[in-house]
Design a protein around this motif. Structure first.
Motif, PDB file in Angstrom:
ATOM      1  N   ALA A 126       0.828  -1.211   0.000  1.00  0.00           N
ATOM      2  CA  ALA A 126       0.000   0.000   0.000  1.00  0.00           C
ATOM      3  C   ALA A 126       0.861   1.261   0.000  1.00  0.00           C
ATOM      4  N   ILE A 127       2.065   1.180   0.519  1.00  0.00           N
ATOM      5  CA  ILE A 127       2.953   2.351   0.574  1.00  0.00           C
ATOM      6  C   ILE A 127       3.317   2.815  -0.831  1.00  0.00           C
ATOM      7  N   PHE A 128       3.387   1.901  -1.791  1.00  0.00           N
ATOM      8  CA  PHE A 128       3.717   2.278  -3.166  1.00  0.00           C
ATOM      9  C   PHE A 128       2.689   3.237  -3.742  1.00  0.00           C
ATOM     10  N   GLU A 129       1.449   3.163  -3.260  1.00  0.00           N
ATOM     11  CA  GLU A 129       0.406   4.071  -3.730  1.00  0.00           C
ATOM     12  C   GLU A 129       0.447   5.398  -2.981  1.00  0.00           C
ATOM     13  N   GLU A 130       0.981   5.393  -1.767  1.00  0.00           N
ATOM     14  CA  GLU A 130       0.997   6.599  -0.941  1.00  0.00           C
ATOM     15  C   GLU A 130       2.196   7.495  -1.217  1.00  0.00           C
TER      16      GLU A 130
END
Length: 117
Positions: free
Chosen positions: A22-26
């Motif tokens: 999910a960090i890749f999207e943030e």
């Protein structure tokens, strides 16, 4: 994220692979560092590196060291192909009694679709 312990006193995993993905999207940009993951998930950089390494082992991310820092990026899901058991290459016999067959002599044609065989 705090370090929670189970009833037996062992640490309970609080950072999941889904959390890391999910960090890749943030994070702005196509790459992340273990520091980005650690900061966002409030975990240690070692935990972040370990989780990113697990994702790389699964083929979901790739990494490269640059300027003394490792950067990570998502693997393009369209570039990952599953094996198709109905592919004609799997129905060809490449060897028969130690003799090469038509398939082994024309492997490029078979693999790249230049053959009508």
């Amino acid at each position: 994220m705090s370090k929670d312990r189970s009833d037996s006193g062992r640490y309970v995993e609080t950072v999941t692979l889904a959390d890391v993905l999910a960090i890749f999207e943030e994070v702005e940009g196509p790459i992340v560092t273990s520091g980005d993951v650690a900061d966002a998930l409030e975990c240690s950089r070692e935990t972040a590196r370990r989780k990113l390494g697990q994702l790389e082992d699964q083929g979901r991310v790739k990494s490269r060291q640059t300027a003394g820092r490792v950067v990570w990026w998502l693997v393009d899901e369209d570039s990952v192909h599953e094996v198709d058991p109905s592919d004609p290459i799997f129905s060809r016999t490449t060897y028969s009694s130690g003799e090469s067959t038509d398939a082994s002599e024309h492997v490029d044609d078979i693999l790249y679709g230049n053959s009508s065989k």
